[in-house]
Design an enzyme around this catalytic site. Sequence first.
Site, PDB file in Angstrom:
ATOM      1  N   TYR A  98       0.839  -1.194   0.000  1.00  0.00           N
ATOM      2  CA  TYR A  98       0.000   0.000   0.000  1.00  0.00           C
ATOM      3  C   TYR A  98       0.877   1.247   0.000  1.00  0.00           C
ATOM      4  O   TYR A  98       1.672   1.451   0.914  1.00  0.00           O
ATOM      5  CB  TYR A  98      -0.912   0.004   1.235  1.00  0.00           C
ATOM      6  CG  TYR A  98      -1.934  -1.126   1.277  1.00  0.00           C
ATOM      7  CD1 TYR A  98      -2.481  -1.649   0.104  1.00  0.00           C
ATOM      8  CD2 TYR A  98      -2.363  -1.664   2.488  1.00  0.00           C
ATOM      9  CE1 TYR A  98      -3.420  -2.672   0.146  1.00  0.00           C
ATOM     10  CE2 TYR A  98      -3.309  -2.683   2.537  1.00  0.00           C
ATOM     11  CZ  TYR A  98      -3.830  -3.182   1.357  1.00  0.00           C
ATOM     12  OH  TYR A  98      -4.765  -4.199   1.393  1.00  0.00           O
ATOM     13  N   LYS A 116      -1.062  -8.198  -3.083  1.00  0.00           N
ATOM     14  CA  LYS A 116      -2.416  -7.680  -2.901  1.00  0.00           C
ATOM     15  C   LYS A 116      -2.342  -6.162  -2.923  1.00  0.00           C
ATOM     16  O   LYS A 116      -1.552  -5.570  -2.183  1.00  0.00           O
ATOM     17  CB  LYS A 116      -2.937  -8.176  -1.556  1.00  0.00           C
ATOM     18  CG  LYS A 116      -4.204  -7.522  -1.082  1.00  0.00           C
ATOM     19  CD  LYS A 116      -4.655  -8.159   0.220  1.00  0.00           C
ATOM     20  CE  LYS A 116      -5.847  -7.428   0.792  1.00  0.00           C
ATOM     21  NZ  LYS A 116      -6.362  -8.048   2.002  1.00  0.00           N
TER      22      LYS A 116
HETATM   23  P1  FBP Z   1     -10.772  -5.265   2.995  1.00  0.00           P
HETATM   24  O1  FBP Z   1     -11.239  -6.186   1.901  1.00  0.00           O
HETATM   25  O2  FBP Z   1     -11.752  -5.212   4.120  1.00  0.00           O
HETATM   26  O3  FBP Z   1     -10.413  -3.917   2.438  1.00  0.00           O
HETATM   27  O4  FBP Z   1      -9.455  -5.911   3.581  1.00  0.00           O
HETATM   28  C1  FBP Z   1      -8.237  -5.783   2.940  1.00  0.00           C
HETATM   29  C2  FBP Z   1      -7.151  -5.252   3.853  1.00  0.00           C
HETATM   30  O5  FBP Z   1      -5.916  -5.274   3.184  1.00  0.00           O
HETATM   31  C3  FBP Z   1      -7.020  -5.997   5.168  1.00  0.00           C
HETATM   32  O6  FBP Z   1      -6.254  -7.154   5.043  1.00  0.00           O
HETATM   33  C4  FBP Z   1      -6.415  -4.941   6.032  1.00  0.00           C
HETATM   34  O7  FBP Z   1      -6.715  -5.075   7.374  1.00  0.00           O
HETATM   35  C5  FBP Z   1      -7.063  -3.698   5.531  1.00  0.00           C
HETATM   36  O8  FBP Z   1      -7.440  -3.918   4.194  1.00  0.00           O
HETATM   37  C6  FBP Z   1      -6.138  -2.521   5.631  1.00  0.00           C
HETATM   38  O9  FBP Z   1      -6.791  -1.402   5.135  1.00  0.00           O
HETATM   39  P2  FBP Z   1      -6.158   0.040   5.210  1.00  0.00           P
HETATM   40  O10 FBP Z   1      -4.675  -0.100   5.454  1.00  0.00           O
HETATM   41  O11 FBP Z   1      -6.469   0.664   3.889  1.00  0.00           O
HETATM   42  O12 FBP Z   1      -6.851   0.734   6.308  1.00  0.00           O
END
Ligand code: FBP
Length: 258
Positions: A140, A171
């Site tokens: 991310y 992912k």
């Molecule tokens: P979701 O499908 O609920 O978005 O989950 C994906 C995910 O990557 C989780 O594994 C993680 O807890 C969350 O999103 C983190 O989201 P962010 O860092 O955007 O708050």
Amino acid sequence: MNRMDSFMRKGHSLILAYDHGMEHGPTDFNEKSVNPAYVMSMAKSGAFDAFACQKGIAERYYSSDIAPLLIKLNGKTSIYKKDPIARQNCSVKRAVELGAKAVGYTIYIGSAHEGEMMGEFGRIQEEAHRLGIPAVLWVYPRGEYVKDDTTKEMVAYAVRVAMELGADAVKVKYTGDPESFEWAVKSAGGIPVYMAGGPKAETEDAFMTQVSECMKAGCAGIAVGRNVWQSDNPARTANRLKAIVIEGKTLEEALAIR
Ligand code: FBP
């Protein structure tokens, strides 16, 4: 053979994610989904190819009748708002003892601390491969210099970093349209790309449309949390996802599932 093959059905897979309690606090949950056993039971049905969680949940709740276990080895809270860093909290060895068939790790590219996370993941990847299991990256873009984390360039960059670090799958968030997501998939150099579900969509139709688009763009599948266990009917949502992602059904066919 690709290390992710055992997680694939017809070359695709669905991962149920439940690491939000650490990432966001229990704020994402209701009376039912706050209970790990309730969410884990959704991964009993055969709809999912892996269940992703932190080690504490695996230690207390995981049993072998659930989909294969993917233990997230790092995590952080949402309290600290500056450049994020998520450090390792579980070893690969411990994950394997707990039954993990894969390990996961998040890197925040663009953060001032990206190098520490890349270095840590590098060691984890080598250990995971020595023990014969895949290492999956959540990547991310985040931090002071990241203005928009879902642009075509940012998401493709995230994917590319994962591939060059030796991740077995990555992912990432959706870019918002299939054309730009296709560039991310091309940038993956062949490793499977999973789309993160994101916050619960306004309607299930909107979410299924997004899933269908990302599959058309060449995605290997999705790793989803909130859009399943916040659904009014998680079993139906899971079956619809399975129809699109695994069975290659059309959006209309999936939405017809009741
Ligand atoms: P979701 O499908 O609920 O978005 O989950 C994906 C995910 O990557 C989780 O594994 C993680 O807890 C969350 O999103 C983190 O989201 P962010 O860092 O955007 O708050």
